[in-house]
Design a protein around this motif. Structure first.
Motif, PDB file in Angstrom:
ATOM      1  N   GLY A   1     -17.487   8.978  27.803  1.00  0.00           N
ATOM      2  CA  GLY A   1     -18.638   7.413  28.547  1.00  0.00           C
ATOM      3  C   GLY A   1     -19.116   6.267  27.283  1.00  0.00           C
ATOM      4  N   ARG A   2     -19.993   6.221  27.940  1.00  0.00           N
ATOM      5  CA  ARG A   2     -20.887   5.112  27.043  1.00  0.00           C
ATOM      6  C   ARG A   2     -22.422   5.401  26.142  1.00  0.00           C
ATOM      7  NH1 ARG A   2     -18.724   0.234  27.386  1.00  0.00           N
ATOM      8  NH2 ARG A   2     -20.040  -0.370  26.220  1.00  0.00           N
TER       9      ARG A   2
ATOM     10  N   SER B   1     -16.477  -7.180  21.001  1.00  0.00           N
ATOM     11  CA  SER B   1     -14.776  -6.366  21.207  1.00  0.00           C
ATOM     12  C   SER B   1     -13.572  -8.143  21.671  1.00  0.00           C
ATOM     13  CB  SER B   1     -15.969  -5.383  22.146  1.00  0.00           C
ATOM     14  OG  SER B   1     -16.130  -4.510  22.393  1.00  0.00           O
TER      15      SER B   1
ATOM     16  N   SER C   1     -24.529  -0.793  24.392  1.00  0.00           N
ATOM     17  CA  SER C   1     -23.657  -0.055  23.911  1.00  0.00           C
ATOM     18  C   SER C   1     -21.706  -0.139  24.634  1.00  0.00           C
ATOM     19  CB  SER C   1     -23.939   0.419  25.657  1.00  0.00           C
ATOM     20  OG  SER C   1     -23.352   0.259  27.135  1.00  0.00           O
ATOM     21  N   TYR C   2     -21.718   1.213  24.099  1.00  0.00           N
ATOM     22  CA  TYR C   2     -19.856   1.278  23.931  1.00  0.00           C
ATOM     23  C   TYR C   2     -19.615   2.801  24.269  1.00  0.00           C
ATOM     24  CZ  TYR C   2     -21.366   3.795  19.402  1.00  0.00           C
ATOM     25  OH  TYR C   2     -22.186   5.202  18.614  1.00  0.00           O
ATOM     26  N   LEU C   3     -18.126   2.477  24.979  1.00  0.00           N
ATOM     27  CA  LEU C   3     -17.116   4.037  24.903  1.00  0.00           C
ATOM     28  C   LEU C   3     -17.512   4.555  23.480  1.00  0.00           C
ATOM     29  CD1 LEU C   3     -15.982   4.860  27.458  1.00  0.00           C
ATOM     30  CD2 LEU C   3     -13.896   3.370  26.536  1.00  0.00           C
TER      31      LEU C   3
ATOM     32  N   PRO D   1     -23.117  -4.982  21.373  1.00  0.00           N
ATOM     33  CA  PRO D   1     -23.395  -4.901  22.685  1.00  0.00           C
ATOM     34  C   PRO D   1     -24.247  -3.811  22.779  1.00  0.00           C
ATOM     35  CG  PRO D   1     -21.408  -3.645  22.134  1.00  0.00           C
ATOM     36  CD  PRO D   1     -22.223  -5.114  20.847  1.00  0.00           C
TER      37      PRO D   1
ATOM     38  N   ALA E   1     -14.383   6.115  18.437  1.00  0.00           N
ATOM     39  CA  ALA E   1     -15.052   4.971  19.936  1.00  0.00           C
ATOM     40  C   ALA E   1     -15.210   4.009  19.807  1.00  0.00           C
ATOM     41  CB  ALA E   1     -16.834   5.406  19.373  1.00  0.00           C
ATOM     42  N   GLU E   2     -15.803   3.192  20.419  1.00  0.00           N
ATOM     43  CA  GLU E   2     -15.138   1.452  20.265  1.00  0.00           C
ATOM     44  C   GLU E   2     -15.968   1.318  18.923  1.00  0.00           C
ATOM     45  OE1 GLU E   2     -14.084  -0.181  24.685  1.00  0.00           O
ATOM     46  OE2 GLU E   2     -16.412  -0.361  24.285  1.00  0.00           O
TER      47      GLU E   2
END
Length: 443
Positions: free
Chosen positions: A58-59, A5, A25-27, A23, A179-180
């Motif tokens: 949330g992630r 990111s 996980s992500y938001l 990553p 989302a990210e």
């Protein structure tokens, strides 16, 4: 080593992007399957089915990439009405779509999860590509079409929207754009115009592509120069783009709006005739086909007084509260083109005014990839402008969707995902300055 990111936000080189770890996980803005019954027994009114109660931020785990897919770092997304449908679990919970998709097995099975990441518009940076992807590489700046097609279906090769397995990404699939990060097929990617910011670019694919197919494509209403086009909801995302396509194509645009503020925006877009819904007595939907005809007579009189003749095309996406009026008011031999029903799917209209006056109803849905690229070229030339009016951070995504649910918005509502602020992503500032100067000179 920078995180992926951080590398994206810092305009890292393709090599740096590839070296940064993905990553785990992500938001993301998502729904939970356990909440699907939370609105059971409530009225359909927005005061009861408040999307802020169901939308979660949330992630979520990072999905594995299929060979024909890309992983995009989402710099910005945009809100569409399908996210309202998802978050109110209407007309059915979209988890049913995910389960149905997963029955194909293989990579499709990933989509059946206890959470659903939403969002059908996005712009961002490609950070990974699947083993079967040829035309895209890490570092490419892209917009994402919502049309998720199956290239192994025969019908798809005639028109990407005609395959039985065609879906809308982020609505009928998982891993959407609010989302990210997002996962999409390479066949959804569109080059991002360099003079646009991330949030401006994210406001384009779903609504502009849909409006382009409805009006300009040979699969829609086939608008030609001089056509009179009536546009409902003319300052929303769909309607605002429709007004621009009509004017750019030499047509006569008639916009219907619900407030003086929206009427003023229409005039700045060059709309030829602006009609307030209050003039039609549409403070509530028509009760039956007879009331639709009565409202249609009032609307027809206003249109003929303003431009001299009945509409050749009616641009319809409001649905239950306007469809009967649309069928009545279109000229003899005219066309009603529809892509949605935000006020309800069950339409009443007097069929005599359809068959006896030789009118057509054309169903239209999203846009195929060629139409999306053709539409994007109009933005590249500056002939069509983004309809973005509001931008929110991802942390306020539920409020942004609520704004669309309650029709408190004008144009498109953008959401900053990884982009730390608005106005980033412009890689062609010279072109931007030229177009801004041209707009200023025309005022």
């Amino acid at each position: 080593m920078r995180s992926l990111s951080e590398a994206v936000i810092g305009d890292a080189t393709p090599e740096e992007l590839m070296s940064a770890p993905v990553p785990e996980s992500y938001l993301a803005a998502h729904l939970r399957a356990e909440d699907t019954g939370m609105f059971t027994g409530m009225f359909t009114g927005v005061n009861d089915k408040d999307v802020r109660k169901s939308l979660r931020l949330g992630r979520v785990p990072m999905p594995e990439l299929a060979p024909d897919e890309v992983l995009v770092a989402v710099m910005a997304g945009a809100v569409n009405y399908n996210t309202v449908w998802s978050a109110t679990f209407e007309p059915i919970p979209t988890f049913r779509f995910l389960r149905q998709f997963a029955k194909q097995g293989g990579w499709a099975a990933r989509h059946d999860l206890p959470y659903h990441v939403l969002g059908s518009d996005a712009a961002g940076v490609v950070v990974r590509v699947g083993s079967g992807v040829r035309r895209w590489t890490a570092g490419d700046h892209v917009m994402i079409s919502p049309s998720y097609i199956d290239d192994q279906e025969a019908a798809t090769h005639g028109d990407g929207m005609l395959g039985d397995e065609q879906r809308i990404w982020g609505f009928e699939t998982n891993f959407g754009g609010l989302a990210e990060y997002t996962v999409c097929r390479a066949s959804q990617l569109i080059p991002k115009p360099g003079h646009l910011s991330w949030e401006e670019a994210a406001s384009i694919p779903l609504c502009a592509g849909t409006a382009y197919r409805m009006l300009v494509s040979d699969r829609g209403a086939r608008m030609k120069q001089g056509d009179v086009v009536l546009i409902w909801g003319a300052t929303g995302g769909l309607g605002g783009y429709a007004v621009q396509f009509v004017k750019n194509g030499g047509g006569i645009a008639i916009g219907v709006v619900s407030s003086p503020e929206k009427a003023e925006l229409l005039r700045t877009l060059g709309c030829d005739l602006v009609i307030d819904r209050a003039e039609l007595g549409l403070d509530r939907p028509p009760r039956d086909a007879a009331e639709s005809v009565a409202a249609g007579r009032r609307l027809g009189s206003l249109i003929r007084a303003g431009v001299g003749r009945d509409p050749d095309i009616v641009f319809e996406h409001v649905g239950q509260s306007t469809f009967g009026i649309s069928v009545f008011v279109a000229r003899r031999g005219g066309t009603v083109v529809t892509c949605g029903s935000s006020t309800g799917y069950e339409h009443q209209y007097d069929n005599r005014y359809l068959w006896m006056k030789l009118k057509r109803i054309v169903g239209s849905h999203s846009a195929n990839l060629q139409e999306q690229w053709e539409c994007a070229r109009l933005f590249e030339t500056g002939r069509i402008k983004p309809m973005l009016t509001t931008v929110s951070p991802l942390t306020d995504v539920a409020e942004a969707v609520r704004q669309v649910q309650t029709n408190q918005h004008i144009g498109k509502v953008g959401v900053l995902c990884l982009a730390p602020r608005a106005g980033l992503g412009i890689t062609d500032p010279v072109r931007r300055a030229e177009l801004d100067q041209a707009v200023g000179a025309s005022r």
